[in-house]
Design a protein around this motif. Structure first.
Motif, PDB file in Angstrom:
ATOM      1  N   LYS A  49       9.795 -13.756   3.857  1.00  0.00           N
ATOM      2  CA  LYS A  49      10.499 -12.920   3.088  1.00  0.00           C
ATOM      3  C   LYS A  49       9.811 -11.899   2.639  1.00  0.00           C
ATOM      4  CE  LYS A  49      13.406 -12.623  -1.065  1.00  0.00           C
ATOM      5  NZ  LYS A  49      12.810 -11.760  -1.684  1.00  0.00           N
ATOM      6  N   ARG A  50       7.933 -12.385   1.893  1.00  0.00           N
ATOM      7  CA  ARG A  50       7.504 -11.737   0.879  1.00  0.00           C
ATOM      8  C   ARG A  50       6.685 -10.685   2.935  1.00  0.00           C
ATOM      9  NH1 ARG A  50       7.273  -8.776  -3.294  1.00  0.00           N
ATOM     10  NH2 ARG A  50       5.563  -9.213  -4.347  1.00  0.00           N
ATOM     11  N   MET A  51       6.288 -11.428   3.657  1.00  0.00           N
ATOM     12  CA  MET A  51       5.051 -10.691   4.385  1.00  0.00           C
ATOM     13  C   MET A  51       6.097  -8.621   4.572  1.00  0.00           C
ATOM     14  SD  MET A  51       3.722 -13.260   6.839  1.00  0.00           S
ATOM     15  CE  MET A  51       2.807 -11.271   8.197  1.00  0.00           C
ATOM     16  N   ALA A  52       7.543  -9.186   5.013  1.00  0.00           N
ATOM     17  CA  ALA A  52       9.021  -7.545   5.082  1.00  0.00           C
ATOM     18  C   ALA A  52       9.038  -6.874   3.933  1.00  0.00           C
ATOM     19  CB  ALA A  52      10.213  -8.545   5.516  1.00  0.00           C
ATOM     20  N   GLU A  53       8.813  -7.723   3.002  1.00  0.00           N
ATOM     21  CA  GLU A  53       8.283  -6.658   1.223  1.00  0.00           C
ATOM     22  C   GLU A  53       7.578  -5.659   1.666  1.00  0.00           C
ATOM     23  OE1 GLU A  53      11.380  -9.691  -1.038  1.00  0.00           O
ATOM     24  OE2 GLU A  53       8.910 -10.013  -1.848  1.00  0.00           O
ATOM     25  N   ILE A  54       6.301  -6.570   1.637  1.00  0.00           N
ATOM     26  CA  ILE A  54       4.933  -5.908   2.164  1.00  0.00           C
ATOM     27  C   ILE A  54       4.992  -4.179   3.319  1.00  0.00           C
ATOM     28  CG2 ILE A  54       2.385  -5.754   2.281  1.00  0.00           C
ATOM     29  CD1 ILE A  54       2.808  -8.273   1.443  1.00  0.00           C
ATOM     30  N   LEU A  55       5.792  -5.040   4.595  1.00  0.00           N
ATOM     31  CA  LEU A  55       6.260  -4.228   5.581  1.00  0.00           C
ATOM     32  C   LEU A  55       7.146  -2.849   5.458  1.00  0.00           C
ATOM     33  CD1 LEU A  55       6.040  -6.438   8.669  1.00  0.00           C
ATOM     34  CD2 LEU A  55       4.190  -4.753   7.354  1.00  0.00           C
ATOM     35  N   ASP A  56       8.098  -3.611   4.463  1.00  0.00           N
ATOM     36  CA  ASP A  56       8.739  -2.039   3.866  1.00  0.00           C
ATOM     37  C   ASP A  56       8.202  -1.479   3.059  1.00  0.00           C
ATOM     38  OD1 ASP A  56      10.916  -3.929   5.175  1.00  0.00           O
ATOM     39  OD2 ASP A  56      11.680  -4.679   3.324  1.00  0.00           O
ATOM     40  N   ALA A  57       7.457  -1.994   2.025  1.00  0.00           N
ATOM     41  CA  ALA A  57       6.269  -0.900   1.008  1.00  0.00           C
ATOM     42  C   ALA A  57       5.606  -0.198   1.755  1.00  0.00           C
ATOM     43  CB  ALA A  57       6.146  -1.547   0.387  1.00  0.00           C
ATOM     44  N   ALA A  58       5.048  -0.850   2.762  1.00  0.00           N
ATOM     45  CA  ALA A  58       3.996  -0.299   3.621  1.00  0.00           C
ATOM     46  C   ALA A  58       5.132   1.072   4.437  1.00  0.00           C
ATOM     47  CB  ALA A  58       3.548  -0.640   5.008  1.00  0.00           C
ATOM     48  N   GLU A  59       5.647   0.832   4.781  1.00  0.00           N
ATOM     49  CA  GLU A  59       7.013   2.168   5.034  1.00  0.00           C
ATOM     50  C   GLU A  59       7.398   3.050   4.303  1.00  0.00           C
ATOM     51  OE1 GLU A  59       9.969   0.837   8.881  1.00  0.00           O
ATOM     52  OE2 GLU A  59       9.848  -0.633   7.352  1.00  0.00           O
ATOM     53  N   SER A  60       7.382   2.817   3.079  1.00  0.00           N
ATOM     54  CA  SER A  60       7.426   4.103   2.060  1.00  0.00           C
ATOM     55  C   SER A  60       6.890   4.802   2.032  1.00  0.00           C
ATOM     56  CB  SER A  60       8.684   2.903   0.891  1.00  0.00           C
ATOM     57  OG  SER A  60       8.340   4.115   0.503  1.00  0.00           O
ATOM     58  N   VAL A  61       5.556   4.425   1.765  1.00  0.00           N
ATOM     59  CA  VAL A  61       4.549   5.177   1.866  1.00  0.00           C
ATOM     60  C   VAL A  61       4.140   5.533   2.620  1.00  0.00           C
ATOM     61  CG1 VAL A  61       1.490   4.821   0.968  1.00  0.00           C
ATOM     62  CG2 VAL A  61       3.333   2.989  -0.532  1.00  0.00           C
ATOM     63  N   ILE A  62       2.953   5.295   4.129  1.00  0.00           N
ATOM     64  CA  ILE A  62       3.447   6.477   5.274  1.00  0.00           C
ATOM     65  C   ILE A  62       4.224   7.785   5.474  1.00  0.00           C
ATOM     66  CG2 ILE A  62       3.316   5.781   7.280  1.00  0.00           C
ATOM     67  CD1 ILE A  62       2.538   3.213   7.259  1.00  0.00           C
ATOM     68  N   ALA A  63       5.657   6.973   5.369  1.00  0.00           N
ATOM     69  CA  ALA A  63       6.559   8.540   4.969  1.00  0.00           C
ATOM     70  C   ALA A  63       6.354   9.282   4.047  1.00  0.00           C
ATOM     71  CB  ALA A  63       7.648   8.002   4.449  1.00  0.00           C
ATOM     72  N   GLU A  64       5.614   8.540   2.713  1.00  0.00           N
ATOM     73  CA  GLU A  64       5.305   9.924   1.785  1.00  0.00           C
ATOM     74  C   GLU A  64       3.399  10.007   1.797  1.00  0.00           C
ATOM     75  OE1 GLU A  64       5.562   7.879  -1.960  1.00  0.00           O
ATOM     76  OE2 GLU A  64       7.337   7.447  -1.820  1.00  0.00           O
TER      77      GLU A  64
END
Length: 197
Positions: A14-29
């Motif tokens: 779950k934590r890894m998925a949250e990190i990847l979600d956060a990375a997606e958000s940063v990359i999109a920006e």
């Protein structure tokens, strides 16, 4: 003891998925080249040290995202492949393919920033090539299910061209006003139908 281990593993996933979600958000920006692990950690609400327990650097984060996208796309196309028969009209098949691409682009902007954007580098090029080849293979499978006599080599070429056409048009769609974007999507569908017919 085994139950505790299973719970710990579930929390870790779950934590890894949250990190990847956060990375997606940063990359999109900011894009992948400007991404830092500190930005990802902050977005995920954790310390950089905690992030390093899961991903040691941004390359490992990229690997995690590529694995996620590959699995998601494979699952999507496998489900669609099962529903395709020779009776499915080509216009309907193309419409589903394009509409899903537009929907996925809206839901996963980092995917497009990473694999279809202007970022360069060997790792990104390799990741993009791998995922594009897999999608082209899945599209070829759709075409062969619809037209069982279609030679595999020809289907693969057609799948590759279809993916390239979508890739070329998506940046135009995303940067256009909504009405213009709809027109471009309609033209893309028309071009694909005429090419694949």
């Amino acid at each position: 003891m085994p139950e505790r281990t299973v719970r710990r593993q579930a929390r870790g996933l779950k934590r890894m998925a949250e990190i990847l979600d956060a990375a997606e958000s940063v990359i999109a920006e900011v894009g992948y080249p400007d991404l830092t692990t500190n930005q990802v950690a902050a977005r995920a609400g954790m310390s950089p040290g905690s992030l390093y327990q899961f991903f040691r650097n941004k390359d490992e984060i990229l690997d995690g995202l590529v694995a996620r996208y590959t699995v998601e796309r494979q699952e999507f196309w496998t489900a669609r492949l099962a529903a395709v028969t020779p009776e499915v009209p080509l216009e309907e098949l193309v419409g589903r393919f394009v509409d899903e691409s537009v929907r996925f682009k809206s839901a996963s902007p980092a995917y497009w920033a990473l694999l279809y954007g202007s970022a360069t580098g060997d790792r990104l090029a390799e990741a993009a090539q791998h995922i594009h080849a897999e999608i082209a293979r899945q599209v070829a499978g759709l075409l062969r299910r619809r037209s069982p006599g279609l030679p595999e080599e020809r289907a693969t070429l057609m799948g590759t061209m279809a993916v390239a056409m979508v890739k070329a048009v998506m940046p135009l769609v995303s940067s256009a006003p909504p009405e213009r974007g709809e027109e471009l999507v309609a033209e893309l569908k028309l071009a694909l139908v005429r090419y694949l017919a």
